[in-house]
Write a protein that holds these residues in place. Sequence first.
Motif, mmCIF file in Angstrom:
data_model
loop_
_atom_site.group_PDB
_atom_site.id
_atom_site.type_symbol
_atom_site.label_atom_id
_atom_site.label_comp_id
_atom_site.label_asym_id
_atom_site.label_seq_id
_atom_site.Cartn_x
_atom_site.Cartn_y
_atom_site.Cartn_z
ATOM 1 N N THR A 92 23.703 35.223 5.265
ATOM 2 C CA THR A 92 22.615 34.981 4.321
ATOM 3 C C THR A 92 22.643 33.520 3.906
ATOM 4 O OG1 THR A 92 24.009 35.630 2.458
ATOM 5 C CG2 THR A 92 22.612 37.334 3.425
ATOM 6 N N GLN A 93 21.485 33.007 3.537
ATOM 7 C CA GLN A 93 21.425 31.633 3.040
ATOM 8 C C GLN A 93 22.038 31.585 1.651
ATOM 9 O OE1 GLN A 93 17.413 30.140 3.110
ATOM 10 N NE2 GLN A 93 17.705 29.285 5.152
ATOM 11 N N ALA A 94 22.814 30.549 1.409
ATOM 12 C CA ALA A 94 23.443 30.400 0.098
ATOM 13 C C ALA A 94 22.388 30.232 -0.998
ATOM 14 C CB ALA A 94 24.397 29.211 0.102
ATOM 15 N N SER A 95 21.265 29.592 -0.667
ATOM 16 C CA SER A 95 20.229 29.338 -1.666
ATOM 17 C C SER A 95 19.395 30.581 -1.975
ATOM 18 C CB SER A 95 19.302 28.221 -1.184
ATOM 19 O OG SER A 95 18.673 28.593 0.024
ATOM 20 N N ASP A 96 19.378 31.552 -1.070
ATOM 21 C CA ASP A 96 18.617 32.790 -1.282
ATOM 22 C C ASP A 96 19.302 33.895 -0.493
ATOM 23 O OD1 ASP A 96 16.866 34.900 -1.515
ATOM 24 O OD2 ASP A 96 15.102 33.783 -0.823
ATOM 25 N N ARG A 97 20.207 34.604 -1.150
ATOM 26 C CA ARG A 97 21.039 35.592 -0.472
ATOM 27 C C ARG A 97 20.244 36.766 0.093
ATOM 28 N NH1 ARG A 97 26.009 35.108 -0.269
ATOM 29 N NH2 ARG A 97 26.620 37.273 -0.470
ATOM 30 N N ARG A 98 18.957 36.855 -0.252
ATOM 31 C CA ARG A 98 18.118 37.903 0.326
ATOM 32 C C ARG A 98 17.672 37.543 1.739
ATOM 33 N NH1 ARG A 98 13.650 37.663 -4.078
ATOM 34 N NH2 ARG A 98 14.222 35.534 -3.679
ATOM 35 N N LYS A 99 17.727 36.270 2.075
ATOM 36 C CA LYS A 99 17.243 35.798 3.370
ATOM 37 C C LYS A 99 18.368 35.849 4.410
ATOM 38 C CE LYS A 99 14.595 32.220 5.590
ATOM 39 N NZ LYS A 99 13.896 30.944 5.425
ATOM 40 N N VAL A 100 18.184 36.700 5.412
ATOM 41 C CA VAL A 100 19.163 36.864 6.486
ATOM 42 C C VAL A 100 18.867 35.836 7.578
ATOM 43 C CG1 VAL A 100 20.052 38.441 8.244
ATOM 44 C CG2 VAL A 100 19.451 39.308 5.979
ATOM 45 N N VAL A 159 8.517 22.345 17.267
ATOM 46 C CA VAL A 159 8.568 22.804 18.657
ATOM 47 C C VAL A 159 8.466 21.623 19.620
ATOM 48 C CG1 VAL A 159 7.320 24.116 20.414
ATOM 49 C CG2 VAL A 159 7.736 25.131 18.181
ATOM 50 N N LEU A 160 7.641 20.656 19.305
ATOM 51 C CA LEU A 160 7.379 19.560 20.230
ATOM 52 C C LEU A 160 8.316 18.371 20.102
ATOM 53 C CD1 LEU A 160 3.472 19.548 20.217
ATOM 54 C CD2 LEU A 160 5.016 20.491 21.944
ATOM 55 N N SER A 161 9.116 18.302 19.051
ATOM 56 C CA SER A 161 9.995 17.142 18.888
ATOM 57 C C SER A 161 11.170 17.216 19.854
ATOM 58 C CB SER A 161 10.498 17.060 17.448
ATOM 59 O OG SER A 161 11.418 18.094 17.187
ATOM 60 N N PHE A 162 11.647 16.054 20.249
ATOM 61 C CA PHE A 162 12.791 15.989 21.156
ATOM 62 C C PHE A 162 14.109 16.021 20.401
ATOM 63 C CE2 PHE A 162 9.756 14.012 24.179
ATOM 64 C CZ PHE A 162 9.960 14.883 25.229
ATOM 65 N N GLY A 163 14.096 15.677 19.122
ATOM 66 C CA GLY A 163 15.332 15.601 18.347
ATOM 67 C C GLY A 163 15.754 16.938 17.796
ATOM 68 N N PRO A 164 16.879 16.946 17.071
ATOM 69 C CA PRO A 164 17.358 18.198 16.467
ATOM 70 C C PRO A 164 16.422 18.649 15.361
ATOM 71 C CG PRO A 164 18.674 16.337 15.727
ATOM 72 C CD PRO A 164 17.727 15.813 16.772
ATOM 73 N N GLY A 165 16.448 19.935 15.095
ATOM 74 C CA GLY A 165 15.632 20.509 14.037
ATOM 75 C C GLY A 165 16.159 20.105 12.670
ATOM 76 N N PRO A 166 15.453 20.501 11.609
ATOM 77 C CA PRO A 166 15.884 20.150 10.259
ATOM 78 C C PRO A 166 17.204 20.831 9.914
ATOM 79 C CG PRO A 166 14.111 21.759 10.165
ATOM 80 C CD PRO A 166 14.269 21.359 11.609
ATOM 81 N N VAL A 167 17.963 20.193 9.064
ATOM 82 C CA VAL A 167 19.238 20.764 8.631
ATOM 83 C C VAL A 167 18.949 21.832 7.594
ATOM 84 C CG1 VAL A 167 21.427 20.263 7.476
ATOM 85 C CG2 VAL A 167 20.449 18.611 9.079
ATOM 86 N N GLU A 168 19.467 23.012 7.824
ATOM 87 C CA GLU A 168 19.265 24.135 6.913
ATOM 88 C C GLU A 168 20.387 24.144 5.877
ATOM 89 O OE1 GLU A 168 16.835 26.567 6.951
ATOM 90 O OE2 GLU A 168 15.814 25.474 8.545
ATOM 91 N N PRO A 169 20.144 24.741 4.715
ATOM 92 C CA PRO A 169 21.201 24.852 3.719
ATOM 93 C C PRO A 169 22.350 25.716 4.246
ATOM 94 C CG PRO A 169 19.202 26.001 2.999
ATOM 95 C CD PRO A 169 18.896 25.324 4.294
ATOM 96 N N SER A 170 23.539 25.511 3.652
ATOM 97 C CA SER A 170 24.691 26.296 4.083
ATOM 98 C C SER A 170 24.451 27.773 3.799
ATOM 99 C CB SER A 170 25.950 25.826 3.359
ATOM 100 O OG SER A 170 25.804 26.020 1.969
ATOM 101 N N TRP A 171 25.231 28.614 4.436
ATOM 102 C CA TRP A 171 25.008 30.048 4.348
ATOM 103 C C TRP A 171 26.317 30.781 4.210
ATOM 104 C CZ3 TRP A 171 25.312 33.689 8.724
ATOM 105 C CH2 TRP A 171 26.076 33.187 9.768
ATOM 106 N N ASP A 172 26.209 32.046 3.859
ATOM 107 C CA ASP A 172 27.366 32.919 3.736
ATOM 108 C C ASP A 172 27.282 33.995 4.798
ATOM 109 O OD1 ASP A 172 28.268 31.637 1.362
ATOM 110 O OD2 ASP A 172 26.801 32.791 0.199
ATOM 111 N N ARG A 173 28.445 34.374 5.330
ATOM 112 C CA ARG A 173 28.467 35.496 6.270
ATOM 113 C C ARG A 173 28.083 36.772 5.563
ATOM 114 N NH1 ARG A 173 33.758 35.019 10.018
ATOM 115 N NH2 ARG A 173 32.640 34.268 11.811
ATOM 116 N N GLY A 174 27.274 37.596 6.257
ATOM 117 C CA GLY A 174 26.817 38.838 5.637
ATOM 118 C C GLY A 174 27.449 40.046 6.203
#
Length: 174
Positions: A92-100, A159-174
């Motif tokens: 789950t995302q640390a910022s919203d534990r409801r989001k898997v 989808v069209l960019s060649f670089g890495p995607g945005p950095v997501e917030p840290s998460w917790d194992r569910g």
Amino acid sequence: MSEQKQGEGRGLPLPTYVSYLMYQTEQHRRALAADCIAQHGLSFAKWVALASLSRFGECSMTRLARLSAADRTTLTRSIDGLIRDGLVERGTQASDRRKVVVRLTPEGQEILGRIREDIHPINQEVCAELTHEEQTNLATYLQKILGGLITEPEWKHEVLSFGPGPVEPSWDRG
């Protein structure tokens, strides 16, 4: 009846012919890639999921399905199998534990690296008859076509960019 008369009506309008060529090209490339991927014990669908997670980082299943252009049911089965195999983990995302969300494990990154090494020659072969300039032009044209199909600006950019995607917030194992 002349040969020319028999062939009339069989020709495809250019946009249809381009679509036909793209489809045929991808199907033949996919068959070659699937054989290579199977040698690592994965299906093409599982490889797409791994490669997409590598490309876009941790994702919700909805986001992963959109970014990978995968059927949601097939993707869910693939991710479940990859979790059982220890190649992907769910949390789950640390910022919203409801989001898997799901992400690659170190083992998933490692097998993906081995597959990339083995699949590289196939990708080289696909473009072998094109000069570097032609490959660049083809990539530009395909980006324009795909960009015309994706209507949401943020999704299109990612989808069209060649670089890495945005950095997501840290998460917790569910």
